[in-house]
Motif scaffolding. Sequence first.
Motif, PDB file in Angstrom:
ATOM      1  N   UNK A   1      40.673  42.942  30.449  1.00  0.00           N
ATOM      2  CA  UNK A   1      41.948  42.223  30.499  1.00  0.00           C
ATOM      3  C   UNK A   1      42.119  41.426  31.795  1.00  0.00           C
ATOM      4  N   UNK A   2      41.418  41.814  32.864  1.00  0.00           N
ATOM      5  CA  UNK A   2      41.490  41.066  34.121  1.00  0.00           C
ATOM      6  C   UNK A   2      40.183  40.341  34.445  1.00  0.00           C
ATOM      7  N   UNK A   3      39.132  40.606  33.678  1.00  0.00           N
ATOM      8  CA  UNK A   3      37.779  40.084  33.930  1.00  0.00           C
ATOM      9  C   UNK A   3      37.757  38.562  34.048  1.00  0.00           C
ATOM     10  N   UNK A   4      38.625  37.904  33.311  1.00  0.00           N
ATOM     11  CA  UNK A   4      38.612  36.444  33.278  1.00  0.00           C
ATOM     12  C   UNK A   4      39.308  35.777  34.442  1.00  0.00           C
ATOM     13  N   UNK A   5      39.779  36.553  35.414  1.00  0.00           N
ATOM     14  CA  UNK A   5      40.407  35.960  36.595  1.00  0.00           C
ATOM     15  C   UNK A   5      39.409  35.052  37.317  1.00  0.00           C
ATOM     16  N   UNK A   6      39.892  33.944  37.850  1.00  0.00           N
ATOM     17  CA  UNK A   6      39.021  32.973  38.520  1.00  0.00           C
ATOM     18  C   UNK A   6      38.339  33.545  39.756  1.00  0.00           C
ATOM     19  N   UNK A   7      38.983  34.496  40.429  1.00  0.00           N
ATOM     20  CA  UNK A   7      38.542  34.918  41.757  1.00  0.00           C
ATOM     21  C   UNK A   7      37.707  36.196  41.710  1.00  0.00           C
ATOM     22  N   UNK A   8      36.400  36.067  41.952  1.00  0.00           N
ATOM     23  CA  UNK A   8      35.513  37.235  42.006  1.00  0.00           C
ATOM     24  C   UNK A   8      35.950  38.205  43.106  1.00  0.00           C
ATOM     25  N   UNK A   9      36.395  37.647  44.214  1.00  0.00           N
ATOM     26  CA  UNK A   9      36.772  38.477  45.358  1.00  0.00           C
ATOM     27  C   UNK A   9      37.974  39.363  45.012  1.00  0.00           C
ATOM     28  N   UNK A  10      38.936  38.790  44.328  1.00  0.00           N
ATOM     29  CA  UNK A  10      40.115  39.556  43.903  1.00  0.00           C
ATOM     30  C   UNK A  10      39.702  40.704  42.977  1.00  0.00           C
ATOM     31  N   UNK A  11      38.810  40.426  42.028  1.00  0.00           N
ATOM     32  CA  UNK A  11      38.322  41.466  41.130  1.00  0.00           C
ATOM     33  C   UNK A  11      37.574  42.554  41.894  1.00  0.00           C
TER      34      UNK A  11
END
Length: 360
Positions: A77-87
């Motif tokens: 559900x959060x995998x598609x966030x643009x920011x790798x660092x945030x993940x």
Amino acid sequence: MRRPNSKRASLILRNRRSRKHHSRNNSPRKLAASGLGETERVAALPSTESATVAAVKAARVARLERSDRDSRRLSASSWGDDCDRKLWYGFRWCLPPEKFDGRMRRLFDTGHREEERIVGDLIATGFDVAALDPATGEQWEYSFISGHGVAKLDGKIAGIPEAPATLHTLEVKTHNGVSFNKTVKDGVQKAKPMHYVQMQLGMHGAGLTRALYFAVNKNTDEEHSERVEYDLTFTLQQLARGERIVSSDNPPEKLHEDPTRKSAFQCGYCLAKDICHEGGMPRRNCRTCIHATAEMDGEARWSCARHKRDLSFEDQQAGCANHLFLPGLVPGEQVDVDPAGNWVSYRMADGATFIDGNVT
């Protein structure tokens, strides 16, 4: 030439004089002298929330926040966030679980209830819907990257008019009016890329080639559905990205170096802004420790090189006295290290020395 109406002209003149007199009597100087103007300008508006509503919200927060906890895995559900660092920050538990007030808690609950309502409507229509995995009695769930990533489905559905014989994964989402209209206009892949990634991973885990996206406008109760096709190449790219995030001991590159730029608007409200851009320090727990590793065998297994054992979920949250921050999480330059003594020293941006570990 037509003569003006003398009675009307007289009335206009009196109105002008009246307005002028009213303006003079209510000038800022005279209002301030009387004390009325200043009082009117600073008077606070009364609260519109009753004590009863406040009590309900507080009880809701107290009841629901007991279940707040760190996410064990990287969620689709959060995998598609643009920011790798945030993940990566999220996977490494650098920040505490986000806190929500009573209004937001109710909003989330409304979304969950709406999902159940929509599934009920689909079943009542005569479609073949399996909301739960019969093997577990729980939500359909599929893991990736040795258990460190997970995708969950709202269900599986067959018998829809567009493709009666095709089994689909089911994803139900509620939207505000703007989001809903954009989704209808542009399609879910463009309008809601995070939802698109979530469905791709869900299809991959379930071994299916189609997903049904069912959206509801919370403002108007309009409904929209869209079939999404499985994209193997795209999904494998997402899985490779997830594995890089999970297996890295260093934070990925920042999405934006300067968070004040207009293009970096996401950074302004990101919960990780403090540790990413402002020199803040993360939490102490096993996942922020140099001794801990997310292992690529087993099921979401973590190990500790210092104590030479696997770490349970509770172990990871508690940490221990031998904790040393991953160097990439310390906003300073590494100066010295003593592996035997289990300490590392850093020169911070302000010139101060930070010694991480137990120095005797």
